[in-house]
Design a protein around this motif. Structure first.
Motif, short mmCIF file in Angstrom:
data_model
loop_
_atom_site.label_atom_id
_atom_site.label_comp_id
_atom_site.label_asym_id
_atom_site.label_seq_id
_atom_site.Cartn_x
_atom_site.Cartn_y
_atom_site.Cartn_z
N PRO A 19 0.28 6.11 14.20
CA PRO A 19 0.90 4.86 13.73
C PRO A 19 2.35 5.09 13.36
N ARG A 27 7.38 -0.86 12.82
CA ARG A 27 6.23 -1.27 12.03
C ARG A 27 6.32 -2.77 11.72
N ARG A 33 0.54 -9.49 8.75
CA ARG A 33 0.10 -8.12 9.07
C ARG A 33 -0.25 -7.36 7.79
N LEU A 34 0.54 -7.58 6.73
CA LEU A 34 0.25 -6.92 5.46
C LEU A 34 -1.08 -7.40 4.89
N ASP A 36 -3.57 -8.41 6.69
CA ASP A 36 -4.56 -7.77 7.56
C ASP A 36 -4.81 -6.32 7.12
N TYR A 37 -3.73 -5.59 6.83
CA TYR A 37 -3.87 -4.20 6.36
C TYR A 37 -4.68 -4.15 5.06
N GLN A 38 -4.35 -5.06 4.13
CA GLN A 38 -5.06 -5.08 2.86
C GLN A 38 -6.53 -5.44 3.04
N ARG A 40 -8.36 -4.88 5.70
CA ARG A 40 -9.03 -3.72 6.31
C ARG A 40 -9.30 -2.63 5.28
N LYS A 41 -8.32 -2.38 4.40
CA LYS A 41 -8.49 -1.38 3.36
C LYS A 41 -9.62 -1.79 2.42
#
Length: 113
Positions: A19, A27, A33-34, A36-38, A40-41
């Motif tokens: 990545p 990035r 997108r942020l 989405d990252y949160q 997923r985490k």
């Protein structure tokens, strides 16, 4: 589950599949997108806790308590209860179960000692 690292057999012609660095202009740091990252985490954390509960034969609250204690090193029963939204009786029952199972040990508070 282990994270895989992909590498090409010939390093001189390898395409970097890792990545992008968080500071890399490539990035995508858009709000979507942020989020989405949160998400997923958060999902990964929930799955980790569920797997721990299954393996150790514990409830979600018991695993949450173990993770909080592992992160902090030590907490008073009142602090643990506040973080888990438990009454003092609930914390007492939870800590007794975890102590009997050998997952935690209680120590006198150094100031109360």
């Amino acid at each position: 589950m282990q994270t895989e690292h992909l590498a090409h057999a010939d390093p001189s012609s390898a395409t970097d599949l890792s990545p992008a660095s968080p500071l890399s202009p490539a990035r995508d740091l858009s709000p979507e997108r942020l989020r989405d990252y949160q998400q997923r985490k958060s999902l990964a954390s929930e799955r980790h806790r569920a797997a721990m509960a299954r393996i150790l034969g514990l409830s979600d609250k018991e695993v949450a308590a173990i993770l909080l204690l592992a992160r902090s090193g030590h907490l008073t029963p009142g602090q643990l209860g506040g973080l888990l939204s438990l009454t003092s009786g609930g914390v007492t029952a939870l800590t007794q179960r975890l102590e009997r199972a050998g997952h935690i040990r209680r120590q006198p508070h150094p100031v109360d000692g």
